[in-house]
Design an enzyme around this catalytic site. Structure first.
Site, PDB file in Angstrom:
ATOM      1  N   ASP A 140      -1.005  32.251  60.553  1.00 50.46           N
ATOM      2  CA  ASP A 140      -2.014  31.622  61.431  1.00 50.46           C
ATOM      3  C   ASP A 140      -1.743  30.139  61.697  1.00 50.46           C
ATOM      4  OD1 ASP A 140      -3.336  34.083  61.208  1.00 50.46           O
ATOM      5  OD2 ASP A 140      -4.500  33.413  59.488  1.00 50.46           O
ATOM      6  N   ARG A 175      -0.288  46.250  86.806  1.00 48.78           N
ATOM      7  CA  ARG A 175      -1.393  46.274  85.851  1.00 48.78           C
ATOM      8  C   ARG A 175      -1.671  44.900  85.245  1.00 48.78           C
ATOM      9  NH1 ARG A 175       0.233  51.804  82.677  1.00 48.78           N
ATOM     10  NH2 ARG A 175      -1.164  53.152  83.842  1.00 48.78           N
ATOM     11  N   ARG A 184      -6.782  34.324  63.150  1.00 52.57           N
ATOM     12  CA  ARG A 184      -8.088  34.041  62.560  1.00 52.57           C
ATOM     13  C   ARG A 184      -8.897  33.119  63.474  1.00 52.57           C
ATOM     14  NH1 ARG A 184      -8.786  32.815  56.294  1.00 52.57           N
ATOM     15  NH2 ARG A 184      -7.408  31.113  56.861  1.00 52.57           N
ATOM     16  N   GLU A 235      -7.522  36.673  68.416  1.00 59.04           N
ATOM     17  CA  GLU A 235      -8.587  37.530  67.853  1.00 59.04           C
ATOM     18  C   GLU A 235      -9.887  36.765  67.590  1.00 59.04           C
ATOM     19  OE1 GLU A 235      -7.254  39.049  64.061  1.00 59.04           O
ATOM     20  OE2 GLU A 235      -6.990  37.057  63.207  1.00 59.04           O
ATOM     21  N   HIS A 285      -0.956  44.053  62.619  1.00 58.83           N
ATOM     22  CA  HIS A 285      -0.129  43.647  61.478  1.00 58.83           C
ATOM     23  C   HIS A 285       1.369  43.660  61.764  1.00 58.83           C
ATOM     24  CE1 HIS A 285      -4.044  44.286  59.703  1.00 58.83           C
ATOM     25  NE2 HIS A 285      -3.653  43.517  58.718  1.00 58.83           N
ATOM     26  N   GLN A 287       2.624  41.649  63.549  1.00 58.21           N
ATOM     27  CA  GLN A 287       2.920  40.213  63.528  1.00 58.21           C
ATOM     28  C   GLN A 287       3.211  39.694  62.120  1.00 58.21           C
ATOM     29  OE1 GLN A 287      -0.208  38.333  66.494  1.00 58.21           O
ATOM     30  NE2 GLN A 287      -0.858  40.308  65.751  1.00 58.21           N
TER      31      GLN A 287
HETATM   32  O1  F6P Z   1      -4.424  35.319  57.759  1.00 57.84           O
HETATM   33  C1  F6P Z   1      -3.481  36.221  58.210  1.00 57.84           C
HETATM   34  C2  F6P Z   1      -4.145  37.367  58.944  1.00 57.84           C
HETATM   35  O2  F6P Z   1      -3.127  38.239  59.404  1.00 57.84           O
HETATM   36  C3  F6P Z   1      -5.053  36.951  60.082  1.00 57.84           C
HETATM   37  O3  F6P Z   1      -4.343  36.572  61.240  1.00 57.84           O
HETATM   38  C4  F6P Z   1      -5.892  38.194  60.242  1.00 57.84           C
HETATM   39  O4  F6P Z   1      -7.150  37.874  60.794  1.00 57.84           O
HETATM   40  C5  F6P Z   1      -6.044  38.670  58.816  1.00 57.84           C
HETATM   41  O5  F6P Z   1      -4.990  38.105  58.077  1.00 57.84           O
HETATM   42  C6  F6P Z   1      -6.005  40.164  58.661  1.00 57.84           C
HETATM   43  O6  F6P Z   1      -6.271  40.449  57.335  1.00 57.84           O
HETATM   44  P1  F6P Z   1      -6.041  41.875  56.657  1.00 57.84           P
HETATM   45  O7  F6P Z   1      -4.605  41.954  56.276  1.00 57.84           O
HETATM   46  O8  F6P Z   1      -6.958  41.844  55.496  1.00 57.84           O
HETATM   47  O9  F6P Z   1      -6.396  42.914  57.679  1.00 57.84           O
END
Ligand code: F6P
Length: 361
Positions: A140, A175, A184, A235, A285, A287
């Protein structure tokens, strides 16, 4: 031989193994320390049988690997550790156990690699006498004390590559592609991947958006002959006067919310207002996975080596960080004060808007 423990806490990200390697190799080559790997974050210092010796030999080949060979957890809070007693979950403070276990293992220092949560715990344990050094990790990039966290560049690269791929299919089908990325409560991943991936609209938490502005941009593009658009949504974004989208409250405290769903909401509204065909992709995830970029491998190696240097000099209670081109350190207490938001006068935002990217305002 003195011994240092190393653990990884919180959500994983590319580069964790590179930090571990930086600690282990520096400990072996430069400082003559032994390294003990502690599994599952602080849980490895709460429960027995979760530690092992790590050597340059045992970690061979981990530099390009994503994830963490020591595993991680974002529930291993020693101050509020859940235990099952008579079938019921009871939350206990087991921080004393951590200190005791640390002594039993005959450790002389600890390197805690993690995000704000892990570093906050490290700071509290330091105050109780634990000799610990923190290393800032998170995709993040929201830790204030460091210019950049490792993992961020890899996540941005992954999101950029996804945008490149979505571009061709968006253009083929006329599209609008809405892509929800992580981050976060901050918009670093959205902003940088959006610029790198040629987005037309980027929505970040720091600038609550107006959906009319987003649709205007998409329609203007269509009028000028570009019948597709790419919209990147962080998000944590929210409409002006609205709330963030949460998929699960997940526990107490703001940091425990699981964010998600804003991409679909934005996509639905764009579809209704513009009449265009819209598809929504949530990168999730993905990412956090994969091999770290060269930038992250270098930053993580420098962080690991610097952490070991602080440990060897007995400079505990500090977190390593990047300031400009220099790796330095700050007191852990000062490091974890507030999120590092994207400044509203950021050159990145100015550049984005100068080249016609809509920030939804
Ligand atoms: O802090 C890293 C992060 O990937 C955020 O970008 C995301 O909101 C959160 O963790 C997701 O957490 P979890 O792995 O608990 O789903």
């Amino acid at each position: 031989m003195p011994r240092v423990g190393v653990l990884t806490g919180g959500g994983d990200c590319p580069g964790l193994n590179a930090v571990i390697r930086g600690v282990v190799k520096s400990a072996d080559t430069k400082y003559g320390w032994e390294v003990i790997g502690i599994e599952d974050s602080f849980e490895g210092l709460i429960l027995p049988g979760k530690t092992r010796r790590v050597t340059p030999y045992s970690i061979r080949g981990i530099l390009p690997q994503g994830g963490t060979i020591l595993h991680s957890s974002n529930r291993a809070n020693p101050f509020e550790y859940p235990a099952t007693v008579d079938g019921e979950t009871v939350v206990r403070d087991v921080s004393r156990t951590v200190i005791e276990r640390f002594k039993e293992l005959e450790l002389d220092g600890l390197v805690a690699i993690g995000g704000d949560g892990t570093n906050r715990l490290a700071g509290r344990l330091f105050e109780m006498g634990l000799p610990v050094v923190g290393v800032p990790k998170t995709i993040d990039n929201d830790i204030r004390a460091t210019d950049v966290t490792f993992g961020f560049n890899s996540a941005v690269t992954t999101a950029m590559e996804a945008l490149d791929k979505l571009h061709t299919t968006a253009a083929s089908h006329h599209r609008v592609m809405v892509v929800e990325v992580m981050g976060r409560y901050t918009g670093w991943i959205a902003l940088e991947s959006g610029i790198a991936g040629g987005a037309d609209v980027i929505l970040i938490p720091e600038i609550p958006f107006e959906i009319d502005a987003v649709c205007r941009k998409i329609l203007t593009r269509a009028e000028r002959g570009s019948h597709f658009s790419i919209v990147v949504v962080a998000e944590g974004s929210r409409p002006k006067g609205g709330q963030v989208s949460v998929v699960a409250s997940g526990g107490k405290g703001k940091g425990m919310e699981r964010l998600g769903g804003i991409g679909q909401k934005v996509g639905d509204q764009i579809g209704e207002s513009t009449g265009m065909d819209v598809r929504v992709t949530v990168l999730g995830h993905i990412q956090r996975g994969g091999s770290p970029t060269a930038f992250d491998r270098i930053l993580a190696t420098r962080f690991g080596s610097k952490a070991m240097s602080l440990v060897s000099r007995g400079e505990f209670g500090r977190m390593v960080c990047l300031r400009g081109q220099e790796i330095t350190s700050v007191p852990i207490k000062e490091a974890i004060t507030d999120y590092k938001w994207v400044p509203l006068d950021s050159g990145l935002i100015l550049t984005a808007e100068a080249i016609g990217i809509s920030m939804g305002r």
